[in-house]
Design a protein around this motif. Structure first.
Motif, short mmCIF file in Angstrom:
data_model
loop_
_atom_site.label_atom_id
_atom_site.label_comp_id
_atom_site.label_asym_id
_atom_site.label_seq_id
_atom_site.Cartn_x
_atom_site.Cartn_y
_atom_site.Cartn_z
N ALA A 31 0.80 -1.23 0.00
CA ALA A 31 0.00 0.00 0.00
C ALA A 31 0.83 1.27 0.00
O ALA A 31 0.35 2.33 -0.44
N LEU A 32 2.06 1.22 0.50
CA LEU A 32 2.88 2.43 0.59
C LEU A 32 3.88 2.56 -0.55
O LEU A 32 4.69 3.48 -0.56
N LYS A 33 3.85 1.64 -1.50
CA LYS A 33 4.74 1.73 -2.66
C LYS A 33 4.41 2.98 -3.48
O LYS A 33 3.25 3.36 -3.57
N PRO A 34 5.42 3.62 -4.08
CA PRO A 34 6.85 3.29 -4.06
C PRO A 34 7.63 3.93 -2.90
O PRO A 34 8.83 3.79 -2.83
N MET A 35 6.94 4.63 -2.02
CA MET A 35 7.64 5.32 -0.92
C MET A 35 8.32 4.33 0.02
O MET A 35 9.46 4.52 0.43
N ILE A 36 7.58 3.28 0.39
CA ILE A 36 8.14 2.20 1.19
C ILE A 36 7.73 0.90 0.52
O ILE A 36 6.54 0.65 0.30
N SER A 37 8.69 0.07 0.20
CA SER A 37 8.44 -1.12 -0.60
C SER A 37 7.83 -2.24 0.22
O SER A 37 7.93 -2.28 1.46
N LYS A 38 7.23 -3.19 -0.49
CA LYS A 38 6.71 -4.40 0.13
C LYS A 38 7.82 -5.15 0.85
O LYS A 38 7.63 -5.65 1.97
N ASN A 39 8.99 -5.20 0.24
CA ASN A 39 10.12 -5.91 0.84
C ASN A 39 10.52 -5.29 2.17
O ASN A 39 10.76 -5.99 3.15
N THR A 40 10.57 -3.96 2.22
CA THR A 40 10.90 -3.28 3.47
C THR A 40 9.88 -3.60 4.55
O THR A 40 10.24 -3.91 5.69
N LEU A 41 8.59 -3.54 4.22
CA LEU A 41 7.56 -3.80 5.22
C LEU A 41 7.57 -5.26 5.67
O LEU A 41 7.36 -5.54 6.86
N GLN A 42 7.83 -6.17 4.76
CA GLN A 42 7.90 -7.58 5.15
C GLN A 42 9.01 -7.81 6.17
O GLN A 42 8.81 -8.54 7.15
#
Length: 230
Positions: A31-42
């Motif tokens: 939901a926060l892409k591209p500011m914060i990636s899925k990989n970072t949140l995972q």
């Protein structure tokens, strides 16, 4: 500090049968892409935050802190048990941080929707631009790993502060109540921004801040403050 407990009861790590649960993210992993990636949140939520919760559970098991509210554990362990404090505070800080962001957030708060918050920002800092400058400076100058905070006193007077490591305003600033935070530990941004912390902080302020949550926190802080006795 009772007002902090009530302020955060809607999202704090909850106690159930002698364990503390990892709260889900208030948005999807993408939901926060591209500011914060899925990989970072995972990694940030699913590994780092989860590890703090798991470690806390193992540390308090069988102690007088088992089954206590998370805020109680933080305050009681601050001076007496650094390991418990660090994991309890980091669990709390991260739960707060997730709520401080939303998709399509950030920018100047809407005065028509958040008049009280805008008025307090203008009164306390002179302008939103001044607040933004102070908050970014706090986030960018927290040495090593830490947090930047917007805090309120019981009358709604706002100020910016920063803490290092796991510390938060609950223990670092006395009766100041957190209403917004930005995580500046490297695991919060390094996969997306490398060593460019200022770029991450600018993006957080311009595109991610959940002003609805901040405004609600301010209102609760002021409501609880009216019932205080010095």
């Amino acid at each position: 500090m009772q007002q902090i407990i009530s302020l955060l009861s809607i999202f704090a790590v909850a106690a159930h049968a002698a364990t503390y649960d990892l709260p889900p993210l208030p948005f999807g992993l993408s939901a926060l892409k591209p500011m914060i990636s899925k990989n970072t949140l995972q990694i940030h939520h699913g590994k780092h935050h989860a590890k703090y919760v798991d470690t806390l559970n193992s540390l308090v098991a069988g102690t007088h802190l088992e089954n206590q509210p998370l805020e109680t554990i933080i305050k009681e362990s601050y001076k007496s048990n650094k390991a418990i404090f660090n994991n309890a505070a980091q669990a709390w800080n991260h739960s707060f941080y997730w709520q401080c962001m939303k998709p399509k957030g950030g920018g100047t708060p809407d005065e028509s929707s958040h008049k009280q918050l805008c008025d307090k920002i203008n009164t306390s800092f002179g302008s939103y631009a001044n607040f933004r400058k102070q908050f970014a400076e706090a986030a960018n100058t927290a040495f090593g790993s830490g947090w930047a905070w917007l805090v309120s006193d019981r009358k709604g007077n706002l100020s910016v502060t920063k803490t290092i490591g796991a510390e938060n305003p609950m223990v670092a600033s006395g009766r100041l109540i957190p209403i917004l935070t930005c995580d500046v530990w490297e695991h919060a941004y390094y996969l997306d921004y490398a060593n460019l912390r200022p770029s991450y902080v600018d993006t957080f302020l311009e595109k991610l801040v959940n002003w609805e949550f901040v405004a609600e926190n301010l209102e609760r802080a002021m409501d609880s403050g009216r019932n205080w006795s010095c």
